[in-house]
Scaffold this motif. Structure first.
Motif, short mmCIF file in Angstrom:
data_model
loop_
_atom_site.label_atom_id
_atom_site.label_comp_id
_atom_site.label_asym_id
_atom_site.label_seq_id
_atom_site.Cartn_x
_atom_site.Cartn_y
_atom_site.Cartn_z
N PHE A 82 1.70 -2.61 -0.70
CA PHE A 82 0.73 -3.13 -1.67
C PHE A 82 -0.18 -4.08 -0.90
N VAL A 83 -1.45 -4.10 -1.30
CA VAL A 83 -2.38 -5.01 -0.60
C VAL A 83 -3.27 -5.69 -1.63
N ASN A 84 -3.23 -7.01 -1.61
CA ASN A 84 -4.05 -7.77 -2.54
C ASN A 84 -4.96 -8.67 -1.71
N GLU A 85 -6.25 -8.37 -1.72
CA GLU A 85 -7.14 -9.11 -0.83
C GLU A 85 -8.36 -9.66 -1.56
N TYR B 242 5.01 -5.02 1.95
CA TYR B 242 5.48 -3.70 2.37
C TYR B 242 6.45 -3.11 1.36
N ARG B 243 6.56 -1.79 1.44
CA ARG B 243 7.51 -1.07 0.57
C ARG B 243 8.54 -0.40 1.48
N TRP C 14 -12.53 -4.45 -4.00
CA TRP C 14 -12.50 -3.45 -5.08
C TRP C 14 -11.36 -2.44 -4.96
N ALA C 15 -10.94 -2.17 -3.72
CA ALA C 15 -9.99 -1.06 -3.54
C ALA C 15 -8.54 -1.46 -3.71
N LYS C 16 -8.28 -2.77 -3.82
CA LYS C 16 -6.89 -3.17 -3.57
C LYS C 16 -6.09 -3.46 -4.84
N ASN C 17 -4.85 -3.96 -4.64
CA ASN C 17 -3.92 -4.09 -5.78
C ASN C 17 -4.04 -5.44 -6.49
N TYR C 18 -5.25 -5.80 -6.90
CA TYR C 18 -5.38 -7.08 -7.58
C TYR C 18 -4.91 -6.98 -9.03
#
Ligand code: FAD
Ligand SMILES: O=C1O[C@H](CO)C(O)=C1O
Length: 523
Positions: free
Chosen positions: A326-329, A429-430, A458-462
Motif C-alpha cells: 500500500f502506498v499513501n503519499e 508492505y504486504r 492521485w494514484a495512491k491509497n489515501y
C-alpha cells in the motif's frame, strides 16, 4: 455508422479477463478487456461504447496503487499500441523530441532511447508504467530541478468521446493541454505523446547514512545540493539514507551491494515483515534496525561522501521497491518539512510505545520543483544551469489537477526550499500477500498532511477526508476520497478541469470507474 458487438469482441484479449493492481490490492472483472493496436480499432470501441451505452476505462500497467482503474464495463489497455514513431532533434543538440504511441511502457521507451544515445531526465522509482499512465496521475521523481514527469511532455493526442482526435500543446488549446497533463483517464484516450529526451547520461550518486535529527538540521541546504536528492527515513533506527546524485559522463562503476537484492536477503526480509505483521507486531522496530544494518551499515557517513556509484540513468533514478504494497503519499510545501517530519516522528514513536501500530520503512521523503512561471516559456527556452545542475522541460505549464502546492517560481541557481514540493510516502508492505493494518497509521499521517496544506498523490491509497465520516469509521483504511474538499483544494483549476471534461465527454463515456470519480470530486 453502426458497429456490431462482434467488431468489438475481436479486440478483446483472449486470455486476460480480469484486471488487478500490481500490488494485488484491487481486482475487477471487466465485461471486455480490450487491447486494440490501431487508431481505427480504438475508434470502433469508442463508437460502440456510445451505441451500447458502456463506459470506458483505460489502464496502462496497473501500477496505480488505488482502485482508479477498476471497472465492470469495458477496460482498454494499450500494450499493443506501443511504437516509437519519430525523432526530432533540436539544433542545439540539447534535446530530441520523440513521438510515441501512448501505450509504450517506460522501460520499452528507455531501451529505444538508449539505442539512440538518448534518455529521459526524470523518472519515478520504477519504469513499468506506460507513457500515458505516468503522466495521467502526476508521477514525480525527486529533484529540486525537475517537476512532474508531465513536464517532459511536448504535446498530447487524445481520442475524444466524440471519436475525433485532438492534439494539444502549450500553444494549441493550452487549457486542454493542462487538463491532459494529469487527466486521470477521464478526458479522452491518450493515443500519442511527444516526449522530450536528452543525450544519455550516467548517474553519479553518493549514498550517506544521516541521523534523522541531522537531516532536519540541514534541511535548508540538502535538497538543492545536487540535481537529484532523495531520502529514505527509517523511523525506529532514527536514521535516514540520503541519496544525492548528478548527471555525469563518467563510466559505470560496480553496482552497490544490496542485502535485500539477493534472493536469500529478500526472502529473509519478507519473512521478518510477515512475522512482525502476523505473529508479533512489537518486533517491527527490531526488524527495521536489523535490515537497515545489513543493507547500509549503522554509523553515520554524512559529510564523508558515503557509498559512491555510477549507474546508467535508469538504474540510478529507479529503485528497488521490494514487495507488493500500500502506498499513501502526500505533497506539501517543502518549507513545512521539518515541522511535519517531527510530528510524524512523534506519532510513529508514540504509537510504537503504546503498541497501537507499527510502520514500515522506508518512509520516502522526496521533492520536486513544480513551480511554474507566470507566462509559459515554451516552445523553448534554455534553462540556465549551475554546476552541472539543469533541466530541459518539455513544457512549463501547471497541470490543472496538479496536487503539488502553488509556490513561487524559480529555477537553476536561484532555487531554494520555498520553490519546492515535499512528498512524503508512507509505504506499507504486504509480506507474502498479507495485509498489514494501515487504518490508524494512515489516518494519523493524513491528519498531519492536511493540517500543513498537503494534497494526496492521485494514484495512491489515501483515505481522504469526508466531514460526514469520523476517523474511527474510516480506520480500516477505507478510501472516502476528496469530493468534499475538491472545490476548496483545486479551486478554479479544478472547476476548469471539470468543465473541459464535461465538454469533451458530455455523455460520460470515459467515466468508467464512476464511483472513484464521484468519490474524488471529478464529477
Ligand atoms: C512500485 C511502484 C513505484 C511507483 N513509483 C512512483 C514514483 O516514484 N513517483 C510517483 O509519482 N508515482 C509512482 N508510482 C505510481 C505510478 O507511477 C502511477 O500510478 C502511474 O500512473 C502508473 O502508470 P500505469 O501505466 O500503471 O497506469 P495505470 O495505473 O494503469 O493508470 C493510471 C491512470 O492513467 C490512466 N491511463 C492509462 N492509460 C491511459 C491512456 N492511454 N489514456 C488515458 N488515460 C490513461 C488510467 O485511466 C488511470 O487513471 C509507483 C507505483 C508503484 C506500484
Ligand atoms: O508508489 C510508490 O511506490 C514506491 C515505494 O515503494 C514509490 O517510490 C512510490 O512512489
Amino acid at each position: 455508422m453502426a458497429v456490431s458487438m462482434e467488431q468489438v469482441r475481436v479486440l478483446a484479449s483472449p486470455t486476460r479477463t480480469t484486471h488487478h493492481t500490481w500490488a494485488l490490492t484491487f481486482f475487477c472483472r471487466p465485461e471486455l478487456y480490450l487491447q486494440p493496436s490501431s487508431i481505427e480499432q480504438l475508434k470502433t470501441i469508442v463508437r460502440a461504447a456510445h451505441q451500447f451505452k458502456k463506459t470506458i476505462t483505460v489502464t496502462g500497467s496497473g501500477h496505480s496503487p488505488s482502485d482508479i482503474t477498476m471497472t465492470k464495463d469495458w477496460l482498454i489497455n494499450l500494450d499493443n499500441f506501443n511504437n516509437v514513431l519519430s525523432f526530432s532533434g533540436h539544433e542545439s543538440g540539447l534535446f530530441t523530441d520523440v513521438r510515441v504511441e501512448a501505450g509504450i511502457r517506460i522501460y520499452q521507451l528507455n531501451a529505444v532511447l538508449a539505442s539512440r544515445g538518448l534518455a529521459l531526465q526524470n523518472l519515478g522509482s520504477i519504469s513499468d508504467q506506460s507513457v500515458a499512465g505516468i503522466i495521467s496521475t502526476g508521477t514525480h521523481g525527486s529533484s529540486a530541478y525537475h517537476g512532474l514527469v508531465s513536464q517532459q511532455i511536448v504535446d498530447i493526442t487524445l481520442l475524444l468521446a466524440s471519436g475525433d482526435l485532438l492534439t494539444v500543446s502549450p500553444t494549441v488549446q493550452p487549457d486542454v493541454f493542462r487538463a491532459a497533463m494529469l487527466s486521470l483517464g477521464k478526458l479522452g484516450i491518450i493515443t500519442h505523446v511527444t516526449v522530450r529526451a536528452v543525450p544519455s547520461f550516467t548517474i553519479h550518486s553518493f549514498q550517506e547514512i544521516i541521523d534523522f535529527d541531522k537531516l532536519l538540521e540541514d534541511w535548508t541546504t540538502i535538497w538543492t545540493s545536487k540535481e537529484y536528492v532523495r531520502v529514505w527515513w527509517f523511523p525506529y533506527s532514527r536514521k535516514c539514507i540520503l541519496w544525492r546524485a548528478q548527471k555525469s559522463g563518467k563510466s559505470l562503476s560496480a553496482p552497490r551491494e544490496s542485502f535485500y537484492g539477493t534472493w536469500l536477503g529478500r526472502k529473509l526480509y519478507e519473512s521478518l515483515l510477515w512475522f512482525a505483521t502476523r505473529i508479533y507486531k512489537r518486533a517491527m522496530p527490531a526488524v527495521e534496525r536489523f535490515v537497515f544494518r545489513r543493507q547500509y551499515g549503522w554509523e553515520p557517513t554524512y559529510g564523508q561522501g558515503g557509498s559512491e556509484a555510477v549507474q546508467n540513468s535508469v538504474e540510478g533514478l529507479n529503485m528497488d521497491c521490494l514487495f507488493r504494497q500500500f502506498v499513501n503519499e502526500w505533497a506539501l510545501p517543502l518549507t513545512h518539512g521539518v515541522e511535519v517530519l517531527k510530528l510524524v516522528d512523534r506519532a510513529v514513536t508514540s504509537a510504537a510505545e503504546s503498541g497501537a501500530y507499527y510502520v514500515h520503512a522506508p518512509i520516502e521523503v522526496r521533492c520536486s520543483n513544480c513551480s511554474t512561471p507566470e507566462k509559459d516559456t515554451t516552445p523553448f527556452e534554455i534553462i540556465e544551469t549551475s554546476g552541472g545542475i539543469g533541466a530541459i522541460p518539455g513544457n512549463t505549464l501547471r497541470p490543472l489537477l496538479d496536487y503539488s502546492p502553488v509556490v513561487p517560481y524559480s529555477y537553476a541557481a536561484q532555487i531554494s526550499n520555498e520553490n519546492l514540493t515535499l512528498y512524503l510516502n508512507a509505504t506499507m508492505y504486504r509480506p507474502f500477500g498479507h495485509d498489514p493494518p494501515i487504518g490508524q497509521w494512515y489516518s494519523e499521517f493524513e491528519h498531519i498532511m492536511i493540517a500543513y496544506g498537503g494534497k494526496p498523490h492521485w494514484a495512491k491509497n489515501y483515505i481522504g477526508t469526508n466531514p460526514e465520516k469520523t476517523t474511527a469509521e474510516t480506520a480500516t483504511g477505507e478510501m472516502v476520497g476528496l469530493a468534499s474538499v475538491f472545490g476548496d483544494w483545486y479551486g478554479e483549476d479544478g472547476q476548469k478541469f471539470r468543465s473541459i471534461r464535461e465538454k469533451l465527454d458530455p455523455d460520460g463515456v470515459l467515466l468508467g470507474g464512476r464511483e472513484w470519480a464521484i468519490r474524488n470530486g471529478i464529477i
